[in-house]
Design an enzyme around this catalytic site. Structure first.
Site, PDB file in Angstrom:
ATOM      1  N   CYS A 116      52.385 -14.795  67.444  1.00 51.96           N
ATOM      2  CA  CYS A 116      53.336 -14.268  68.349  1.00 51.96           C
ATOM      3  C   CYS A 116      54.457 -15.128  68.190  1.00 51.96           C
ATOM      4  O   CYS A 116      54.249 -16.313  68.261  1.00 51.96           O
ATOM      5  CB  CYS A 116      52.830 -13.989  69.755  1.00 51.96           C
ATOM      6  SG  CYS A 116      54.107 -13.716  70.862  1.00 51.96           S
ATOM      7  N   LYS A 130      10.526 -23.108  65.957  1.00 50.62           N
ATOM      8  CA  LYS A 130      10.471 -22.603  64.711  1.00 50.62           C
ATOM      9  C   LYS A 130      11.882 -22.187  64.062  1.00 50.62           C
ATOM     10  O   LYS A 130      12.613 -21.602  64.596  1.00 50.62           O
ATOM     11  CB  LYS A 130       9.750 -20.978  64.958  1.00 50.62           C
ATOM     12  CG  LYS A 130       9.672 -20.447  63.543  1.00 50.62           C
ATOM     13  CD  LYS A 130       8.970 -18.978  63.705  1.00 50.62           C
ATOM     14  CE  LYS A 130       8.520 -18.351  62.584  1.00 50.62           C
ATOM     15  NZ  LYS A 130       9.719 -18.236  61.509  1.00 50.62           N
TER      16      LYS A 130
END
Ligand code: IVH
Length: 693
Positions: A448, A131
């Site tokens: 960073c 489905k």
């Protein structure tokens, strides 16, 4: 007649014949490529055939057929979508409410009852399908040519989306000879998960670079539905869609109507429609139960979303015997799996640092069962996404988990917000190492800047430093770095040089000889060059070439470490973004410390004097290059000119000082002549540079 035959070969085909031939070839190759995933020819060859057809059609517009592959993207932008009445209504399917695999047993029992079968009758034959979680589509072919594609709508009337459906490569525009004169093929339009992720990534980039009116999509189904309902098919084309056939509507003039659902799907497949390979014929309830289990286990590995499976009575005669209740056939049922989206609450928003220093906000969730697993973390991608979705601590949110993709917060239920929690902000410092976290202009992510020092980036930083083109530590690969860092032997780069033979030989699976080799390789790496060392530091945007330029320009590491952004910007090929990145890197005390320690460990290289600024005899002059030069490639000529301070532009204007023309110079040369711009050859250019050929 042999002479006649000879003539046929010699004559070039008429444009009409050639166009027809090209259409046929392109249809064939599109099917191989999009549907079978087995191309026979390279993409470039396909493009060549495509352009040849485009050229013929441009010259002979009367040859431009609606089924031509060139018509997959139409030109016109529609004002609205037009309603289409379905010749045969598009049905829906009843859902089996029992989510256990054994739910299929109830369906089988009902089928047997309705077919008036007794316990001694043989098992019923079924077709078990997936489905698909997309949107239903009806494709109408007349005389084998796609004429209309319509959405389901309310089942009676849908919308005409032919212009968009044509962009779907998997959908044939023309069918082979011998198909029924009218044929409606029904199935599901969907977006693959990888393409959905890529689309959202592109959307996030667009939003980050300030594009207005762009958004990310909640899930592949919504993205597919949005793409199908566009008024401008160019937008649809950029949102790749796929298709699976599973049913049919009106059929007229069918010479050999099949007797089963399975046979129907097989002929649709033979006619060029994609049919899911998982489709399975099942006998009786047991095999349906097994199918539900098997697909349930496989669900995460499928490239697309499914929300369940569908069982259909295979025999069309039996289907007819059973009939319908309102809009739902009695002979089919949808059997669902756990939903891939669920509600939960956000308990905190953490920031995680990835291997490359990328900072990702992550929502910590009250545990929730989604798509078959319990989820406690979901990504918010980046600060902009977190703020755009406006996720705050305490919020009720929809989370989605599909396949092996990282769970994601899709949206917030604002109505359920209690009080006024503050909006999310990205920390200014890396939560792992405390270095500055920065976001560059036009980029979506914060990073960073403590690359060498940050624990989160340790492994990556060490591997990069050890790379063959950096300081080169032979034998220090992925596995070893992993071991060294995980065992705590290495925290920062300088620790590498404090490793002795004993520590290395003590590692798992490390032979004495290998340990010796690593010690030797470490020793050898100490004698390096400034560019290799600089490159090895892993400063964002500093590749090998930039490292060389920096070394050449400044001569000494300390000068680079102390240079201002302006001074850095004077280096060849270093723009403001790169200059800022280098500056920020060396501004971090941790990074400076690592560099000092590495020097203390004995890493050394020859330093030089800062390069005298190269003479710039052509500063302020603009050049345009065209044609082929006798000795230089265009790139080489460009490099030489730029090194001498000239600007090299792509097109000729009044501001151009010189056009350097080689052989086969085209429109740029003409333009120069019209504008009265000086035209010179390669030799004259080299003379200006002071380098005779
Ligand atoms: S058959 C006669 N088969 O589910 C029944 N539908 O509620 C006609 N769907 O709108 C549909 N996968 O979009 C059928 N293998 C499948 C399907 C499927 C998904 C969707 C379809 C339809 C809805 C039915």
């Amino acid at each position: 007649m042999p002479s006649q035959e000879k003539l046929d070969f010699a004559e070039p085909p008429s444009p009409a014949a050639r166009a027809a031939e090209l259409r046929a070839q392109l249809h064939h190759h599109a099917h191989r490529y999009y549907t079978l995933d087995e191309p026979e020819i390279p993409d470039a060859e396909y493009d060549r055939l495509f352009r040849e057809l485009q050229a013929i059609e441009a010259e002979h517009p009367e040859l431009r057929m609606p089924d031509s592959p060139t018509q997959r993207v139409g030109g016109a932008i529609l004002k609205e979508l037009v309603p289409v009445r379905h010749a045969v209504p598009m049905l829906s399917i009843r859902t089996e409410t029992d989510t256990e695999a054994t739910g299929a047993v109830a369906f089988d029992a009902r089928v047997r009852r309705e077919l008036k079968l007794s316990d001694t009758d043989p098992p019923v034959d079924y077709l078990a399908e997936l489905k698909f979680d997309g949107l239903a589509m009806s494709l109408r072919y007349e005389q084998g040519v796609l004429v209309t594609a319509a959405t389901r709508g309310d089942g009676e009337t849908g919308e005409d989306v032919t212009h968009n459906v044509r962009t779907i490569g998997q959908i044939p525009l023309r069918l082979p000879e011998g198909v029924p004169e009218v044929l409606e093929v029904r199935g599901e339009v969907y977006m693959r998960r990888d393409q959905f992720e890529q689309l959202n990534e592109r959307q996030r980039e667009k939003i980050a670079s300030g594009a207005k009116g762009e958004k990310t999509f909640v899930n592949p189904r919504n993205a597919a539905a949005g793409a199908v309902r566009q008024l401008d098919s160019k937008i649809t084309r950029d949102r790749p869609l796929s298709f699976f056939a599973y049913s049919w509507g009106e059929v007229r003039g069918d010479a050999e109507p099949p007797a089963t659902q399975y046979d129907w799907l097989m002929r649709l497949k033979a006619w060029g429609f994609p049919v899911a390979e998982q489709t399975t014929r099942c006998r009786g309830a047991d095999e349906l139960v097994a199918f539900h289990r098997r697909i349930g286990e496989l669900r995460d590995t499928l490239p697309f979303d499914i929300d369940g499976v569908v069982y259909k009575v295979d025999s069309l005669a039996q289907q007819k015997q059973m009939g319908f209740v309102t809009r739902e056939p009695r002979w089919a049922v949808a059997h669902k799996y756990p939903a891939q989206e669920q509600l939960t609450t956000v308990q905190a928003i953490d920031v995680q640092v990835g291997r490359t220093g990328k900072l990702t906000p992550v929502a910590k969730l009250a545990p929730v069962f989604v798509g078959g697993v319990t989820v406690t973390n979901a990504t918010l991608h980046n600060e902009m996404e977190a703020r755009r979705k406006d996720v705050r601590v305490g919020d009720t949110v929809i989370v989605r988990r599909a396949g092996d993709v990282i769970p994601e917060v899709v949206s917030v239920l604002i109505d359920k917000r209690v009080g006024d929690p503050p909006p999310f902000t990205m920390p200014a410092q890396c939560p792992v190492c405390g270095s500055d976290a920065v976001r560059e202009e036009g980029e979506a992510d914060h990073r960073c800047t403590g690359g060498l020092f940050c624990a989160a980036q340790r492994k990556e930083a060490i591997l990069h430093f050890a790379h063959r083109r950096a300081v080169e530590i032979e034998g220090l690969g992925d596995k070893l770095v992993e071991q060294l860092v995980d065992s705590g032997l290495i925290k920062t780069l300088p620790d590498l040089y404090k490793l002795g033979f004993t520590a290395l030989a003590g590692l798992d699976r490390m032979a004495e000889k290998s340990a010796n080799n690593i010690v030797a390789a470490l020793e050898k790496s100490k004698q390096t060059t400034l560019p290799r060392f600089l490159f090895g530091l892993g400063i964002r945007h500093v590749g090998e070439a930039t490292a060389k330029e920096l070394a050449r320009h400044f001569g000494q590491l300390d000068r680079i470490m102390d240079a201002s952004v302006e001074a850095l910007s004077e280096v060849n090929d270093v723009g403001p973004v790169v200059a800022q990145s280098i500056h920020t890197f060396f501004e971090q005390p941790h990074n400076r410390e690592v560099v000092e320690q590495l020097r203390a460990c004995g890493l050394s290289w020859e330093e030089g004097e800062p390069a005298a600024r190269a003479p710039q005899p052509l500063a302020g002059k603009t050049f345009v290059l065209t044609g082929t030069f006798p000795t230089l490639s265009r790139d080489q000529a460009k490099d030489l000119l730029e090194a001498a301070g000239a600007k090299v532009a792509g097109s000729v204007s009044k501001k151009t000082d010189y056009v350097v023309a080689g052989t086969e110079a085209g429109s740029k040369l003409e333009k120069a002549q019209t504008l009265g711009v000086a035209v010179i050859d390669e030799a004259a250019m080299l003379a200006m540079l002071g380098t005779e050929a």
